[in-house]
Design a protein around this motif. Structure first.
Motif, PDB file in Angstrom:
ATOM      1  N   TYR A   1      -9.015  82.735   9.728  1.00 29.84           N
ATOM      2  CA  TYR A   1      -7.561  82.762   9.559  1.00 29.84           C
ATOM      3  C   TYR A   1      -6.839  83.116  10.866  1.00 29.84           C
TER       4      TYR A   1
ATOM      5  N   GLU B   1      -3.040  85.693  -6.680  1.00 31.66           N
ATOM      6  CA  GLU B   1      -3.955  85.326  -5.594  1.00 31.66           C
ATOM      7  C   GLU B   1      -4.079  86.450  -4.568  1.00 31.66           C
TER       8      GLU B   1
ATOM      9  N   GLN C   1     -13.344  92.670  -7.447  1.00 31.68           N
ATOM     10  CA  GLN C   1     -12.707  91.503  -8.038  1.00 31.68           C
ATOM     11  C   GLN C   1     -12.375  91.829  -9.492  1.00 31.68           C
TER      12      GLN C   1
ATOM     13  N   SER D   1     -11.677  90.281  -1.311  1.00 31.37           N
ATOM     14  CA  SER D   1     -12.716  89.642  -0.515  1.00 31.37           C
ATOM     15  C   SER D   1     -12.463  89.684   0.990  1.00 31.37           C
ATOM     16  N   VAL D   2     -11.187  89.800   1.411  1.00 37.75           N
ATOM     17  CA  VAL D   2     -10.864  89.681   2.836  1.00 37.75           C
ATOM     18  C   VAL D   2     -10.184  90.924   3.395  1.00 37.75           C
ATOM     19  N   THR D   3      -9.222  91.479   2.696  1.00 38.22           N
ATOM     20  CA  THR D   3      -8.410  92.554   3.270  1.00 38.22           C
ATOM     21  C   THR D   3      -8.641  93.911   2.616  1.00 38.22           C
TER      22      THR D   3
ATOM     23  N   ARG E   1     -12.911  85.358   9.360  1.00 38.80           N
ATOM     24  CA  ARG E   1     -12.996  84.473   8.198  1.00 38.80           C
ATOM     25  C   ARG E   1     -12.192  83.185   8.375  1.00 38.80           C
TER      26      ARG E   1
ATOM     27  N   LYS F   1      -7.163  88.485  -5.443  1.00 41.67           N
ATOM     28  CA  LYS F   1      -8.430  87.811  -5.137  1.00 41.67           C
ATOM     29  C   LYS F   1      -8.692  87.830  -3.636  1.00 41.67           C
ATOM     30  N   PHE F   2      -7.664  87.488  -2.883  1.00 44.85           N
ATOM     31  CA  PHE F   2      -7.787  87.466  -1.428  1.00 44.85           C
ATOM     32  C   PHE F   2      -8.028  88.864  -0.883  1.00 44.85           C
TER      33      PHE F   2
END
Length: 370
Positions: free
Chosen positions: A303, A216, A178, A223-225, A301, A219-220
């Motif tokens: 989605y 964004e 991050q 944490s996710v990809t 998560r 950030k995404f």
């Protein structure tokens, strides 16, 4: 049951013949190696010829051997090969596919960390800040690279801006860090990736697909990809979750690649909507595995619905190929007469698509990504 519908048992000779017909020479020793690595099913004793046992392979083993040999032109890593075979629907169970895919992703994470350590040693760096300086050095090398393994250069960007963007992209997506990224820096990263046309290009009545704050994305992504997030999701995924991700990833990659080719040909412009990178990389074996991991992370998560929506939208381009095939079967005079009735812009787009279909530019690459 009609015996004519039951495929005859496969013998070793059948597998070797299938490989030879596909252009591969497979020795008995290599076949045994592939069996021991779990890349080709082992034969079973199915009958006796006098006192001698008769060994048979399961249906599809010949096609699996051909697929293995095709992939071995790119990699001989057993885990990668098992993951690719599972992805393609060969005789690899989901648990084995998960284990293989997780191993590939974990190994990639380790290789990235090892590359940083090696670069820090090469620079003579030690202590606090050495990792950052090594990362900046590697990013500079990567951003300045030319040739087949270079970053795409579809949007003109200054060398310093490109290097800075690569550092931020590596931090977020390769290492899952991050970081505070300004909107301007995030927009520059989109330019470096070649996806920035997705913020402005419209296709027919559809607006740009890339919306919302660019920052964004970082950030995404972290944490996710990011690669660590994807690796963790694959290792923890259940069978149903992973199989769902496998199907969606395959469909999405093919749909986006086709959408990119169709949009570029229809509009007569390269990288329309910023999707050309998807088209260029969709068939790469590691990218295909990464797509499955990405889908797994998104599903785990919450989605899944959004992922299915995007997949369905990308799949709408597939029927166009069937329509074009029917057009190509028409007499040239009929096609010309129908085009004359269309508006000039529609006529130009249709003509470009027909020419592209005739030249084979809309056809997908080999199913195995080779």
């Amino acid at each position: 049951m009609n015996d004519d519908l039951v495929p005859p048992p496969l013998r070793r000779e059948d597998l070797l013949r299938a490989a030879a017909e596909a252009g591969y020479v497979v020795s008995e020793r290599l076949l045994e190696t592939l069996r021991s690595q779990g890349l080709v099913p082992r034969p079973r004793r199915t009958a006796n010829n006098g006192v001698r046992p008769v060994w048979s392979y399961p249906a599809g083993a010949d096609g699996q051997l051909v697929a293995v040999m095709a992939y071995r032109a790119r990699t001989k890593d057993p885990a990668t090969l098992r993951a690719l075979l599972w992805l393609d629907g060969h005789a690899i169970d989901t648990a084995t596919g998960r284990e293989a895919l997780a191993a590939v992703l974990d190994q990639t994470c380790r290789e990235l960390e090892n590359a940083l350590t090696a670069e820090a040693e090469r620079l003579g760096e030690a202590g606090p800040g050495s990792r950052d300086r090594a990362l900046e050095s590697l990013a500079g090398q990567l951003s300045g690279r030319r040739g087949s393994h270079a970053l795409p250069r579809r949007v003109r960007v200054k060398a310093a801006d490109r290097a800075d963007a690569v550092v931020r992209l590596l931090r977020a997506f390769a290492f899952g860090e991050q970081q505070g990224v300004s909107e301007d820096d995030a927009l520059m990263a989109e330019r470096v990736l070649g996806i920035s046309p997705g913020r402005r290009d419209r296709v027919a009545d559809a607006g740009p697909w890339l919306t919302g704050p660019a920052a964004e994305l970082f950030k995404f992504g972290a944490s996710v990809t990011s690669l660590p997030a994807i690796a963790g999701s694959v290792a923890a995924a259940g069978d149903d979750e992973l199989e769902r991700a496998r199907v969606l990833a395959q469909t999405l990659a093919a749909g986006l690649a086709l959408a990119s080719r169709v949009l570029d040909e229809a509009t007569g412009s390269a990288n329309r909507a910023g999707l050309q990178a998807v088209s260029d990389l969709a068939g790469e074996p590691f990218v295909r595995l990464l797509m499955v991991g990405l889908a797994t992370s998104l599903i785990s998560r919450g989605y899944a619905e959004q992922l299915e929506h995007v997949t369905a939208a990308a799949g709408r381009f597939q029927p166009l190929l069937g329509n074009l095939d029917r057009v190509l079967e028409m007499p040239a005079s009929t096609v010309a007469r129908n085009l004359r009735r269309a508006e000039p812009e529609v006529r130009a787009s249709a003509t470009r698509l027909i020419d592209a279909a005739l030249d084979g530019r809309l056809k997908p690459g080999p199913a195995a990504g080779i």
